[in-house]
Every structure is written in C-alpha cells, then in structure tokens.
Design an enzyme around this catalytic site. Structure first.
Site, mmCIF file in Angstrom:
data_model
loop_
_atom_site.group_PDB
_atom_site.id
_atom_site.type_symbol
_atom_site.label_atom_id
_atom_site.label_comp_id
_atom_site.label_asym_id
_atom_site.label_seq_id
_atom_site.Cartn_x
_atom_site.Cartn_y
_atom_site.Cartn_z
ATOM 1 N N PRO A 1 4.164 0.127 8.032
ATOM 2 C CG PRO A 1 2.494 0.375 9.654
ATOM 3 C CD PRO A 1 3.973 0.148 9.487
ATOM 4 C CB CYS A 2 1.612 4.625 7.289
ATOM 5 S SG CYS A 2 0.842 3.949 8.776
ATOM 6 C CB THR A 3 1.321 5.536 1.737
ATOM 7 O OG1 THR A 3 1.767 4.189 1.680
ATOM 8 C CG2 THR A 3 1.941 6.321 0.595
ATOM 9 C CD GLU B 1 4.203 7.341 5.852
ATOM 10 O OE1 GLU B 1 4.658 6.580 4.999
ATOM 11 O OE2 GLU B 1 3.002 7.648 5.928
ATOM 12 N NE ARG C 1 5.137 2.144 0.276
ATOM 13 C CZ ARG C 1 5.186 2.273 1.597
ATOM 14 N NH1 ARG C 1 4.161 2.828 2.242
ATOM 15 N NH2 ARG C 1 6.229 1.869 2.293
#
Length: 509
Positions: free
Chosen positions: A2-4, A95, A266
């Site tokens: 996960p995560c950005t 992250e 992304r």
C-alpha cells in the site's frame, strides 16, 4: 503493497512551505480504522516492545509531544503512521518499497524467529526478535528529533542497531528541509534531501535514482547513507553503473512486471499532472509511459504546487486517461489496467504543511482525510495541542457517523456505487469543505497574532493560552467539516436510496 507519497520542496510550493504527504492504505480486502491523537511526554514509553517483531528498544528521557494517527482498534501495535512534534518536525512512516535479490542476499531482512522445541530440552531454540518496521518507526523517532536531518541520523542509527524486517521509505521535514530515507536490506540505508525547487513522487518502489556517494560519506550536504556503504557495494558487487555515478534505483531497487502495473503508473500520473507540457506522456512517441522504469525521482514543476494539488494527486484514479475505471470513453479493457492512487482501501491521507511565515506555534498544519480519497475531504489541524477533536479521535471498530473516519467510509462506498449520479455532489462537498478550511485558517492565524500581541503588551503568560487557542481552532475546523460531511452524506444517501434495485412506483407500469 500500500501507500503513495509526494514531497514538495519549499520553493516548489505555493506559499514557501515544505509539504510532505502520504496515503496510508490497507492491504487488499480489509480496512484499518484510524484516529487522530496527541501523545503527551508522560504517555511515551521509556521501554518499547514491538508487537509484531518483539524487538525491545530503550528510549531516551524527555521526549517531546507529538501528533499521531494510530490504529483505532488495538491488537497489532500502535502504528502511529505520521505526525508533527512540538519542534515542528513532521514525519510520515512508512511507504513500503521494493528491493531485489542481490541486496536481500547481501544484507538479509531481520525477521522474527519464533521459539522452537520445548524449553529445557536439548532441541530448544529460544525466540530471536526481529527488527523494527512500520509499526514502530514514528514512536521511536519523532519525539526525539529537532530537525529533518537529525531525524535521518536517528533513523539510520536505529536501523544499523536493530535492523528491519521490511523495506521502507520514510519522509521527514522541517520548515527548511525535506529528507527521504530508504532502507537497503536489513541494516543499510540511504537518504537524499529533496531539492527546494522540486517535488518527489514515490509509488511503493525504491525511488532514489541519482545518488552522490562522495557527498553521503563526506559533507552530507544533500545525501546521507550507512557509514560502510562504499565497502558494502564493493564487496557484494552491487553497483551497476557504467560511468561510476551510482544510480540507487538500479542498484537497490526493482524493475519487475509487478512494478509496471502496480507502482510506476502512479509516478507517471503524478508527474503527468504536475508537468503536463514538460514531456510527452501519452501516445506511441511518449517520453514516459505508465510502465517506464526511469521516471525521475524528483522534478521541477511547471507551476507552484498547492495543498489542493497534493490532495487531487493522492486521490487520483487516472482521470483523463484510458485507465479511469469510471470512464464512459475509450477501450473498456483498459479501464483499471493499472493500480490507482485513490483506491477503496485508503485509510487516511496526511498532508503536513510547515509554514515559514506563520507564528511558530501555528507553523505546522496537518491536513487529515480518512477513507477512500476520491470521495473524502481534508480537515486542517494545528499541531501545537494537547488534545484532538472527538470527531477525529473517537474512531472505534463500531460504524458510526459520530466520527470522521466512518462517515467518510460510508460516503465513499455509496458514491462509488452510484458514481455518475453522485460525483457532482462529491465535487461540491470537496470545494465547500476546502474553501471553509482555508477561510478558517486565515481567520485563526490573524486572531492568534492579535491575541499574542495583546497578551505580550499586558505582560500575560501566553504558553497555556496558545495551546487552548489551537485546540479551540481545531474544534472549529472539525465542526465545519462535520457540517459539510453530514450534508454530503444525506444527499448521497438519498441518491443511492432512490436508485436501489427494488425501486418501484405506481406509474412504473
């Protein structure tokens, strides 16, 4: 994974602030309810034990107060996630990032080894604790640092001492600098200062590309790393450069098929949004595509970046591209081809704005959103406080519109199911909440300056009143957002109810 993350240097932001921001996402198939709290010095542990890895760490005396966004349901540790301490240093951790087999073989991750056999018998093997990880990093670092650079040094020492059981990237900022820290194997690490005129995009992949090893082992002006990095590279034949200039992403990172559908798209979209004319992003002659491995770690934007830009980027589902899952145009087979930034399992978004022009006690504004970002709004909070509003702090496992987390989760689920009919309401909700937030920040900034000036003229003590002022302001921010959220939920619920499959009226036949 996960995560950005996005990081914005002070000369790249609209108001001269340093800005760091990260989506904290659950793994697929579940959500992790979060809440916004303050950890007072007397509540900070002096002896810390990780729930997941069982590592034990003795912590210094005299910790500072700090904000945190921990898990609302106990059982898997604190997971403080992100916050700002009373020295106006912000941190978001972590992250999850990628590595490769060469690095993990040269410096293996430090994983918990459970006890084996029966205690007291010859075959018994006692438990061996693992290293530190996402569960632990904010608690072990943020209360003890007075600058971003000091934070990198402390993080580095922690990793060298205890090791880590996972690959992570961590952002730390003060009013002057932003540093990005990446773990490299079990005990090694690198860090790079974000250029003041640039922004950084981080999509779950080891991101630092160009790395000046000489500076990192010398003056440390813009780079830092483990003290033995040079010998570590040489002894394990890790440096892949042909010209002697270390490319950290090539050396320490990954370029897998999974990256090309999950990570690199992304970075592509974030930079496409902030630099639409700098490069060709689309078509057969594109400079960069969603699957490019060489999208730069940092870039100078075409214009200054706002908090709203950061929110939009971290809410993105690739609007304006063939990959938008809600699109009515293009090839249906391409919709959802790549992992979005704003996904259903966003748990919270924290945007940390450190404002050099504001009074020191109001310097840090922590913008908070919960649940799926395409459908939520931000609530600003001053961080020089000893309590947080109930609307942000009272999350539990019970679904209730009395808190911002579950209200936001409900809005997202309803709006997604009726996207075409609800998106206009969502846009109105986001604009109204954002405008009100900026209005209130400007008002409370002015009121604080006026009140402090009057107190100083009268010779009054101001420290306690400063805390109370920020807390009252935060209550007002939360109350305003709650009013907008309740109104939006009412409208979206009405739309969803009127479009149920069992709808029927006498004039339907």
């Amino acid at each position: 994974m996960p995560c950005t993350t996005i990081l914005v240097g002070r000369k790249a932001s609209y108001d001269g602030s340093t800005i760091i921001a990260r989506n904290d996402d659950s793994g697929a198939g579940y959500f992790t309810p979060k809440k916004f709290t303050v950890v007072l010095p007397e509540k900070q542990p002096r002896h810390y034990r990780s729930v997941l890895s069982h590592v034990e760490v003795e912590l210094p005396d005299h910790p500072m107060r700090y904000t945190a966004t921990p898990n609302a349901i106990p059982g898997k540790g604190i997971w403080a996630a992100a916050g700002v301490n009373e020295a106006n240093v912000a941190m978001t951790a972590t992250e999850t990032i990628t590595s490769n087999e060469r690095i993990l073989g040269a410096d293996p991750l430090v994983k918990l080894q459970p006890a084996e056999g029966t205690e007291g018998t010859p075959d018994f093997r006692p438990e061996v604790p693992g290293g530190i990880g996402e569960e632990d990093l904010v608690v072990l670092t943020l209360p003890y640092i007075h600058s971003a650079r000091e934070g990198v040094a402390r993080l580095g020492l922690l990793h060298e001492t205890y090791g880590t059981y996972e690959s992570n990237g961590i952002a730390i900022a003060d009013v002057d600098e932003i540093w990005w820290f990446e773990t490299v194997g079990g005990h090694h690490w690198i860090a790079r200062r974000v250029p003041d005129d640039s922004y950084v995009t981080m999509p779950n992949q080891l991101g630092i590309d160009d790395f000046d090893l000489k500076d990192a082992l010398g003056k440390q002006k813009n780079f830092m790393c483990s003290a033995d990095m040079e010998s570590f590279l040489e002894e394990n034949h890790l440096d892949l450069s042909l010209d002697g200039r270390l490319n950290a992403r090539d050396t320490f990172g990954s370029h897998s098929d999974a990256d090309h559908c999950y990570n690199t798209p992304r970075a592509w979209y974030m930079q496409r949004f902030l630099n639409p004319r700098t490069c060709r992003w689309d078509g057969p002659d594109a400079d960069f595509t969603p699957e490019s491995d060489d999208i730069p770690w940092c870039r100078v934007p075409e214009r200054k970046i706002t908090v709203e830009d950061v929110k939009y980027i971290l809410s993105s589902y690739y609007q304006g591209t063939p990959y938008n899952p809600y699109a009515k145009y293009g090839n249906p087979d391409m919709r959802g081809a790549y992992r979005f930034i704003g996904v259903n399992r966003n748990d919270f978004l924290g945007i940390f704005q450190l404002r050099p022009y504001a009074p020191k006690k109001l310097c840090a504004v922590e913008w908070i959103a919960f649940a799926s970002n395409p459908f939520n709004v931000l609530i600003p909070q001053y961080t020089n406080i000893e309590r947080t509003p109930d609307y942000l702090a009272n999350t539990t496992g019970r679904v209730s519109t009395d808190n911002f987390y579950w209200a936001s989760r409900l809005i997202g689920a309803l709006a997604d199911a009726h996207y075409g009919k609800c998106i206009q309401q969502i846009e109105r909700y986001q604009e109204a909440a954002g405008a009100r937030a900026h209005e209130l920040i400007a008002r409370f900034d002015r009121e604080y300056k006026d009140a402090k000036k009057q107190a100083e003229e009268n010779g009054d003590a101001v420290q306690a009143s400063e805390l109370r002022f920020a807390e009252r302001a935060n209550d007002a921010f939360a109350d305003a957002a709650r009013a907008e959220t309740d109104a939006a939920l009412r409208e979206i619920l009405l739309i969803a109810a009127n479009n149920m499959q069992n709808q029927y009226a006498r004039n339907d036949h």
